[in-house]
Design a protein around this motif. Structure first.
Motif, mmCIF file in Angstrom:
data_model
loop_
_atom_site.group_PDB
_atom_site.id
_atom_site.type_symbol
_atom_site.label_atom_id
_atom_site.label_comp_id
_atom_site.label_asym_id
_atom_site.label_seq_id
_atom_site.Cartn_x
_atom_site.Cartn_y
_atom_site.Cartn_z
ATOM 1 N N TRP A 35 0.829 -1.205 0.000
ATOM 2 C CA TRP A 35 0.000 0.000 0.000
ATOM 3 C C TRP A 35 0.862 1.252 0.000
ATOM 4 O O TRP A 35 0.509 2.264 -0.625
ATOM 5 N N LEU A 36 1.991 1.192 0.659
ATOM 6 C CA LEU A 36 2.918 2.321 0.605
ATOM 7 C C LEU A 36 3.417 2.520 -0.823
ATOM 8 O O LEU A 36 3.497 3.649 -1.310
ATOM 9 N N GLY A 37 3.736 1.435 -1.509
ATOM 10 C CA GLY A 37 4.178 1.525 -2.900
ATOM 11 C C GLY A 37 3.121 2.139 -3.799
ATOM 12 O O GLY A 37 3.413 2.991 -4.646
ATOM 13 N N TRP A 38 1.866 1.721 -3.647
ATOM 14 C CA TRP A 38 0.787 2.302 -4.446
ATOM 15 C C TRP A 38 0.599 3.778 -4.116
ATOM 16 O O TRP A 38 0.316 4.598 -5.004
ATOM 17 N N THR A 39 0.767 4.144 -2.858
ATOM 18 C CA THR A 39 0.647 5.551 -2.462
ATOM 19 C C THR A 39 1.760 6.379 -3.094
ATOM 20 O O THR A 39 1.514 7.475 -3.605
ATOM 21 N N VAL A 40 2.975 5.859 -3.078
ATOM 22 C CA VAL A 40 4.098 6.564 -3.706
ATOM 23 C C VAL A 40 3.854 6.710 -5.203
ATOM 24 O O VAL A 40 4.111 7.767 -5.789
ATOM 25 N N LEU A 41 3.338 5.663 -5.826
ATOM 26 C CA LEU A 41 3.018 5.722 -7.253
ATOM 27 C C LEU A 41 1.993 6.814 -7.534
ATOM 28 O O LEU A 41 2.164 7.625 -8.453
ATOM 29 N N LEU A 42 0.957 6.871 -6.740
ATOM 30 C CA LEU A 42 -0.068 7.896 -6.913
ATOM 31 C C LEU A 42 0.496 9.291 -6.714
ATOM 32 O O LEU A 42 0.245 10.201 -7.519
ATOM 33 N N LEU A 43 1.284 9.482 -5.669
ATOM 34 C CA LEU A 43 1.866 10.799 -5.404
ATOM 35 C C LEU A 43 2.849 11.212 -6.498
ATOM 36 O O LEU A 43 2.911 12.390 -6.868
ATOM 37 N N ALA A 44 3.598 10.260 -7.034
ATOM 38 C CA ALA A 44 4.520 10.581 -8.125
ATOM 39 C C ALA A 44 3.763 11.032 -9.364
ATOM 40 O O ALA A 44 4.150 12.003 -10.030
ATOM 41 N N CYS A 45 2.676 10.359 -9.664
ATOM 42 C CA CYS A 45 1.862 10.758 -10.825
ATOM 43 C C CYS A 45 1.271 12.147 -10.630
ATOM 44 O O CYS A 45 1.328 12.995 -11.526
ATOM 45 N N VAL A 46 0.728 12.399 -9.465
ATOM 46 C CA VAL A 46 0.135 13.710 -9.176
ATOM 47 C C VAL A 46 1.197 14.791 -9.250
ATOM 48 O O VAL A 46 0.992 15.856 -9.836
ATOM 49 N N ALA A 47 2.361 14.534 -8.673
ATOM 50 C CA ALA A 47 3.446 15.530 -8.678
ATOM 51 C C ALA A 47 3.932 15.831 -10.099
ATOM 52 O O ALA A 47 4.146 16.979 -10.451
ATOM 53 N N LEU A 48 4.077 14.797 -10.916
ATOM 54 C CA LEU A 48 4.550 15.012 -12.284
ATOM 55 C C LEU A 48 3.556 15.838 -13.091
ATOM 56 O O LEU A 48 3.938 16.714 -13.858
ATOM 57 N N PHE A 49 2.282 15.578 -12.918
ATOM 58 C CA PHE A 49 1.286 16.367 -13.640
ATOM 59 C C PHE A 49 1.151 17.768 -13.068
ATOM 60 O O PHE A 49 0.927 18.730 -13.802
ATOM 61 N N ALA A 50 1.310 17.921 -11.752
ATOM 62 C CA ALA A 50 1.202 19.245 -11.133
ATOM 63 C C ALA A 50 2.359 20.154 -11.531
ATOM 64 O O ALA A 50 2.174 21.356 -11.734
ATOM 65 N N VAL A 51 3.548 19.586 -11.649
ATOM 66 C CA VAL A 51 4.718 20.379 -12.016
ATOM 67 C C VAL A 51 4.548 20.951 -13.414
ATOM 68 O O VAL A 51 4.912 22.096 -13.682
ATOM 69 N N ARG A 52 3.980 20.165 -14.293
ATOM 70 C CA ARG A 52 3.834 20.615 -15.684
ATOM 71 C C ARG A 52 2.603 21.506 -15.854
ATOM 72 O O ARG A 52 2.531 22.276 -16.776
ATOM 73 N N GLY A 53 1.611 21.373 -14.963
ATOM 74 C CA GLY A 53 0.351 22.093 -15.110
ATOM 75 C C GLY A 53 0.506 23.523 -14.858
ATOM 76 O O GLY A 53 0.428 24.464 -15.467
#
Length: 66
Positions: A48-66
């Motif tokens: 579950w920690l791995g899935w959380t990190v995956l989700l946060l990485a996706c959100v961060a990558l899209f937020a940085v570019r947005g």
């Protein structure tokens, strides 16, 4: 006076395309790592920690570019 040579910068569409490829690559790599972990060791709190990190990485990558 010396003439300054300006390098052509990447156009906006190329930069966006490259960013999208980077996002896809990072997301795919994290997804593979978490999936392999769950297949080999079984689900637990670290999964579950791995899935959380995956989700946060996706959100961060899209937020940085947005």
């Amino acid at each position: 006076m010396a003439k300054t040579v300006r390098h052509r910068s990447r156009s906006r569409p190329q930069a966006v395309t490259q960013h999208n490829r980077q996002v896809a690559a990072v997301t795919a790599a994290l997804l593979v790592v978490v999936s392999l972990y769950s297949a080999v060791l079984g689900p637990n709190g670290w999964l579950w920690l791995g899935w959380t990190v995956l989700l946060l990485a996706c959100v961060a990558l899209f937020a940085v570019r947005g």
